[in-house]
Every structure is written in structure tokens, then in C-alpha cells.
Motif scaffolding. Structure first.
Motif, PDB file in Angstrom:
ATOM      1  N   LEU A   1       9.698  39.042  -8.934  1.00 37.76           N
ATOM      2  CA  LEU A   1       8.883  38.122  -9.718  1.00 37.76           C
ATOM      3  C   LEU A   1       7.668  37.637  -8.927  1.00 37.76           C
ATOM      4  CD1 LEU A   1      11.759  36.142 -11.472  1.00 37.76           C
ATOM      5  CD2 LEU A   1      10.183  37.789 -12.523  1.00 37.76           C
ATOM      6  N   GLU A   2       7.877  37.375  -7.637  1.00 34.06           N
ATOM      7  CA  GLU A   2       6.735  36.990  -6.799  1.00 34.06           C
ATOM      8  C   GLU A   2       5.696  38.108  -6.785  1.00 34.06           C
ATOM      9  OE1 GLU A   2       6.214  34.219  -4.700  1.00 34.06           O
ATOM     10  OE2 GLU A   2       8.052  33.130  -5.236  1.00 34.06           O
ATOM     11  N   GLY A   3       6.165  39.349  -6.657  1.00 33.68           N
ATOM     12  CA  GLY A   3       5.252  40.479  -6.632  1.00 33.68           C
ATOM     13  C   GLY A   3       4.532  40.693  -7.948  1.00 33.68           C
TER      14      GLY A   3
ATOM     15  N   PRO B   1       1.151  42.273   3.536  1.00 37.62           N
ATOM     16  CA  PRO B   1       0.495  41.174   4.254  1.00 37.62           C
ATOM     17  C   PRO B   1       1.457  40.025   4.476  1.00 37.62           C
ATOM     18  CG  PRO B   1      -0.897  41.994   2.470  1.00 37.62           C
ATOM     19  CD  PRO B   1       0.424  42.666   2.330  1.00 37.62           C
ATOM     20  N   GLU B   2       1.222  39.254   5.531  1.00 33.29           N
ATOM     21  CA  GLU B   2       2.072  38.119   5.859  1.00 33.29           C
ATOM     22  C   GLU B   2       2.145  37.153   4.674  1.00 33.29           C
ATOM     23  OE1 GLU B   2       4.517  35.951   8.554  1.00 33.29           O
ATOM     24  OE2 GLU B   2       3.712  37.985   8.525  1.00 33.29           O
ATOM     25  N   PRO B   3       3.358  36.815   4.196  1.00 34.21           N
ATOM     26  CA  PRO B   3       3.468  35.966   3.010  1.00 34.21           C
ATOM     27  C   PRO B   3       3.051  34.529   3.310  1.00 34.21           C
ATOM     28  CG  PRO B   3       5.634  36.346   3.982  1.00 34.21           C
ATOM     29  CD  PRO B   3       4.656  37.220   4.713  1.00 34.21           C
ATOM     30  N   VAL B   4       2.430  33.909   2.327  1.00 36.02           N
ATOM     31  CA  VAL B   4       2.035  32.497   2.469  1.00 36.02           C
ATOM     32  C   VAL B   4       2.531  31.679   1.300  1.00 36.02           C
ATOM     33  CG1 VAL B   4       0.003  33.016   3.847  1.00 36.02           C
ATOM     34  CG2 VAL B   4      -0.190  32.989   1.364  1.00 36.02           C
ATOM     35  N   THR B   5       3.404  32.279   0.463  1.00 33.48           N
ATOM     36  CA  THR B   5       3.904  31.571  -0.713  1.00 33.48           C
ATOM     37  C   THR B   5       4.742  30.376  -0.315  1.00 33.48           C
ATOM     38  OG1 THR B   5       3.993  33.704  -1.793  1.00 33.48           O
ATOM     39  CG2 THR B   5       5.121  31.901  -2.889  1.00 33.48           C
ATOM     40  N   ALA B   6       4.542  29.250  -0.971  1.00 28.17           N
ATOM     41  CA  ALA B   6       5.337  28.052  -0.670  1.00 28.17           C
ATOM     42  C   ALA B   6       6.736  28.188  -1.216  1.00 28.17           C
ATOM     43  CB  ALA B   6       4.660  26.828  -1.288  1.00 28.17           C
ATOM     44  N   CYS B   7       7.696  27.564  -0.518  1.00 25.02           N
ATOM     45  CA  CYS B   7       9.075  27.586  -0.997  1.00 25.02           C
ATOM     46  C   CYS B   7       9.182  26.832  -2.297  1.00 25.02           C
ATOM     47  CB  CYS B   7      10.010  26.935   0.027  1.00 25.02           C
ATOM     48  SG  CYS B   7      10.224  27.929   1.512  1.00 25.02           S
ATOM     49  N   GLY B   8      10.078  27.325  -3.193  1.00 28.02           N
ATOM     50  CA  GLY B   8      10.304  26.632  -4.444  1.00 28.02           C
ATOM     51  C   GLY B   8      11.390  25.595  -4.316  1.00 28.02           C
TER      52      GLY B   8
END
Length: 512
Positions: free
Chosen positions: A36-38, A505-512
Motif C-alpha cells: 500500500l505504501e508503494g 531509496p532510503e524511506p522517509v515515511t512517518a510511522c502510522g
């Protein structure tokens, strides 16, 4: 795909994955989140309603159906008030019930099975486009789940699947019919994923399969699992290796030797007993007997005297007599378990045991269950009391100590898997000087490593109230503090490979 998953260029759709059941489901949920993130979604913030709610279901646990449909019923009114909201149901119960889910809960948008986890984003897009429920259940594995991306739940510990499915025919278990026959990953792919996690700062991996120690049967190497454990020992930076769950019938001396001789393999063993009665084991189609089970424990303890052994036990299997149950209690006493997951038998539709005669009355099952629980609790307390006074190394964990906030303690896992609640301040007096010399400094974060002395034991945990002897800060601890999610790409199913696969690439998504 982005046009299908966003309402407008300014708004990203959110998701929530709700997981029921075993470790395999937990890891599958990491894959679902990664997919889902992708596809452009982001995790919903705690307490906020999600645009997409995914249920990853279990068909093994008692009342699994009632739990799912109860949750779906609650969401029906929520969805009615939120145009565009979607609900998806996957996992073992979806594989079993198929179109029945949409019939009973017509507000569900997507139903997918255990063999096509990777289809979720596409099915959500189709459901939105056609404004019609999409049900896709495959009877064979589409792609190995580990070839899919994953949003990891932890910065310091990771699941790594080595196989899916099961070739056993236990009469109480529905898993083989829902997960299919065992499919093994090639060793090179497993090790590539482990290396990827370690490169990202992960300190501990758990090798995961329905029956891990039958690993290798698909490519003709019956000693493949022991070899895999030894290969994990050669990965620099990997500090702890665990596995779950083995089957007694496949537990061989080479695995015990690999556990004992590979320094980063933890001396922890979870091996299901299910029953101590040979007659019941035969009715369960468990192809070992109690003497063999006890002999394995003796062999494990001879090689690793400090091993912590846990198990699964079913009470009230059809036809279980008082004598059968007493035999189970006897084996439990002799096994010296550090803990056990105990279950009251309940029929699972679709399993051979569900139609067996002599189903044990519920009141008898409940009485036996209470007696077994007492024996297990006594055994666990005795084994934990042996730890008092010992210095243990802990990998500091997040969210496992429910009373940590009120007690002022933190929580970690010892190498043998025991849960330890500890006072986070440096030890006092002589111990404080030792701690200072060893480098205790700064705040302790999940993912850091500490050593403590056990001061007290309870049946399900240990306490270390004299403070921290040593504290080692780690990259995993840094990432825990930053709050950045660990997202890993998939590792394909194919011939063994050398080196690390290409990274995103290095992930930068914030934790949910």
C-alpha cells in the motif's frame, strides 16, 4: 496507479491493517503495508479513520468468524458516512469463506486469499473503478510473499519467511488447505533478505515457516535448515537468530548442533507438543510419540543447558479420556516448559477432527484446561526462578511492557526469549562504577542493548530492579528515536544469489 488511490492531487489516501492470528499473518501484514505504501497510500494516524481498512484474518483461532463479522458490522455504519472508504478482507478466513464474505457483508469491497497478497492494490483500484466488490481467491501461490515490499513493524527485529504452506495432515488443523503445500525459498534469497535487514540496522531475525525444520524438502536437502542457521552465523552484525515453529517429527541432531555451535542462534525453542497421550497424538496424525518428544528435549538441554523451551498444547481433543489427559500433565511436568500456549479444542469446519465421534463436553474441557494452566504456570515460575541473580543481555523492546509507564521500567527480551522488565537508571554503588566504565550513557531506546541482573521472577516475566550494568546504543535505537519506518523491497524467488539486491531509496515515511 496514483490516480486510482488518491482523491485529489492534494490528498493522499490512508490505510489501516488489522491483523488476527499467527506470526505468519503478522509478517503478511507487513507485506500488505509495504504494498500500500508503494501504491501511494500512507498509514492512518492513531485514532484517525482510514480510507482503506484491511483485515488480515485467521481461520484457526476460536470464534474467528464471529470476530471478523463483528468488526465488519461495526464498520458498515462508519463506511456509510464516509464516501470513498474501502474495506478489504484477506488471509486464511478469506481463503476459506471466499464469496461468502461479500454475501454476509455486502459493504466489503475486496476479498483476497493467502496466495495472492500482492493483488491488493490492483483489486482496490478495480473496486473503485467498477464500484463493485472484487473477489479473487487463488488455489496456488501467485508469487512468494517475500518477493513483495514490506513496511516493517520493528526497527530492531525482523521476520524472514523461509517457507510457506505445510505438508502435514494434522486432523485438527486447517492451515494446509488454506496455505497449500510447502514451498521453500532458495537459501540465497533468504540470506539476501537477512543481509538487507542487517544493513538497515536490524539486530535480530526470526526465520518463519509453518514447519521450519522441514525446510529444504522441496529442493532435496534434508539438512538445509541446519545449514541455513550456520549461514546466518556468518552474517556480520546479525546478533540474534530465532525460528518458529519446528515440528518434532523433523527435528534432527544437525539442527541441535547448529543451534549450539552458532553463536548468534538463540537458545530458545518453541516446539508444539499438542498432547502427551500417544493415543491422542495418533488420532491427531502427529507422527511422533511422547517418548520421542521428551528425548528431543533431553538432547537440546544436553547441548544447551540454558535453553528456554516453550510449546503448544490442545486440551479436549475428540476422544480424549481422563487417562489421556493425565498423560499430558505428566509430560508437561517432565518437560519443564518455560511457557506454553494452551488451547481448548473447538471444531474447525473442514478439518477431519470436526467430524470425529466422542467430542469432549465443554465443561470437561474447561475443567481440564484449568488444571493444565496451573501446571504450566508452576513450571514457568520454577524455570524463571532459576534466572534470579543471573546477568542477562536484553534487546530493548517497544510496547511489550503494559505497565512500564506506571512502574517506571523499560522492557527487553533476553537471548532466550524471556521478557524482562528493568529499571532504566544505571546501577548504584559498585555496579554504577562498572556501568560507567562499560559506557552507560544517554537515554535507552527500543533497539538498544543493555545488560541487567535479574532480581525477581514471575510466571510470565522477569524483573531487574537494580539498574543497568551496560548500555550499548545502536542504529536501530537511532531509527526508533527518529520514528522513520523501515521499508524493505522484496527479494525474488529464484536460484541462490550472492550479495545484496538492489535497494529502493532510503524511506522517509512517518510511522502510522
Amino acid at each position: 496507479m496514483s490516480a486510482a488511490v488518491t482523491d485529489s492531487p492534494a490528498r493522499t489516501r490512508t490505510y489501516q491493517v488489522r491483523t488476527f492470528g499467527c506470526q505468519m499473518n503478522v509478517h503478511d501484514s507487513e507485506r500488505l503495508s509495504g504494498l500500500l505504501e508503494g501504491a501511494g497510500y500512507r498509514a492512518a494516524d492513531d485514532g484517525d479513520p482510514a480510507d482503506v481498512v484491511v483485515f488480515n484474518t485467521c481461520a484457526v483461532r476460536e470464534n474467528a468468524d464471529n470476530k471478523l463479522y463483528g468488526n465488519l458490522g461495526h464498520l458498515a455504519s462508519v463506511k456509510a458516512k464516509r464516501p470513498g472508504m474501502q474495506i478489504a478482507v484477506g488471509g486464511c478466513l478469506a481463503q476459506k469463506d471466499r464469496g461468502e464474505i461479500v454475501r454476509r457483508a455486502p459493504w466489503v469491497d475486496v476479498v483476497f486469499g493467502t496466495h495472492n497478497v500482492g493483488s491488493l492494490p490492483t483489486l482496490l483500484e478495480r473496486a473503485r473503478h467498477y464500484e463493485q466488490a472484487q473477489v479473487e481467491i487463488l488455489d496456488a501461490l501467485e508469487v512468494f510473499p517475500s518477493s513483495l515490499p514490506a513496511k516493517r513493524d520493528s526497527h530492531y527485529a525482523g521476520w524472514v519467511s523461509i517457507s510457506v504452506g505445510c505438508n502435514n495432515t494434522c486432523t485438527f488443523c486447517i492451515v494446509p488447505s488454506l496455505r497449500g503445500k510447502e514451498a521453500d525459498r532458495r537459501p540465497g534469497d533468504v540470506l539476501a533478505e537477512v543481509q538487507m535487514l542487517v544493513d538497515d540496522g536490524v539486530l535480530e531475525v526470526t526465520l518463519l515457516g509453518q514447519n521450519v525444520n522441514s525446510y529444504g524438502v522441496q529442493f532435496g536437502d534434508r539438512q538445509a535448515f541446519g545449514k541455513l542457521l550456520r549461514a546466518c552465523g556468518a552474517i556480520d552484525g546479525l546478533e540474534r537468530v530465532r525460528f518458529t515453529s519446528p515440528h518434532p517429527k523433523d527435528f534432527t541432531p544437525d539442527v541441535i548442533e547448529a543451534m549450539a555451535q552458532t553463536p548468534n542462534v538463540c537458545h530458545q525453542l518453541h516446539m508444539p507438543l499438542q498432547s502427551g497421550s500417544d493415543r491422542v497424538l495418533k488420532a491427531m496424525r502427529r507422527s511422533y510419540r511422547s517418548t520421542r518428544y521428551l528425548a528431543i528435549l533431553d538432547e537440546v538441554r544436553a547441548a544447551m543447558p540454558d535453553a528456554a523451551i516453550t510449546t503448544d498444547i490442545i486440551v479436549g481433543f475428540p476422544g480424549e479420556t481422563d487417562e489421556d489427559f493425565e498423560q499430558t500433565l505428566d509430560v508437561v511436568r517432565r518437560s519443564r516448559f518455560a511457557g506454553a500456549f494452551t488451547f481448548q479444542y473447538s471444531p474447525r469446519p473442514g478439518t477431519p477432527a470436526a467430524t470425529l465421534p466422542d467430542q469432549v463436553p465443554p465443561e470437561v474441557v474447561a475443567e481440564r484446561f484449568g488444571r493444565l494452566t496451573e501446571i504450566v504456570t508452576e513450571s514457568a515460575l520454577t524455570e524463571n526462578q532459576r534466572q534470579v541473580g543471573r546477568t542477562v543481555e536484553l534487546l530493548v523492546s517497544a510496547g511489550e511492557g503494559r505497565k512500564d509507564n506506571s512502574s517506571g521500567r523499560l522492557t527487553g527480551r533476553a537471548r532466550d526469549g524471556r521478557l524482562v522488565h528493568f529499571a532504566p537508571q544505571p546501577a548504584t554503588a559498585t555496579a554504577a562504577a562498572t556501568a560507567a566504565a562499560a559506557g552507560v550513557s544517554g537515554s535507552i531506546r527500543p533497539g538498544d542493548v543493555v545488560t541487567v541482573t535479574v532480581t525477581r521472577a514471575a510466571p510470565h516475566h522477569l524483573v531487574a530492579d537494580e539498574g543497568v550494568l551496560t548500555h550499548r546504543r545502536t542504529r536501530a535505537g537511532d531509527r526508533s528515536l527518529e520514528g522513520t519506518a523501515l521499508i524493505t523491497p522484496g527479494v525474488g524467488l529464484g536460484m541462490p544469489s550472492v550479495g545484496r539486491p538492489a535497494r529502493s531509496p532510503e524511506p522517509v515515511t512517518a510511522c502510522g
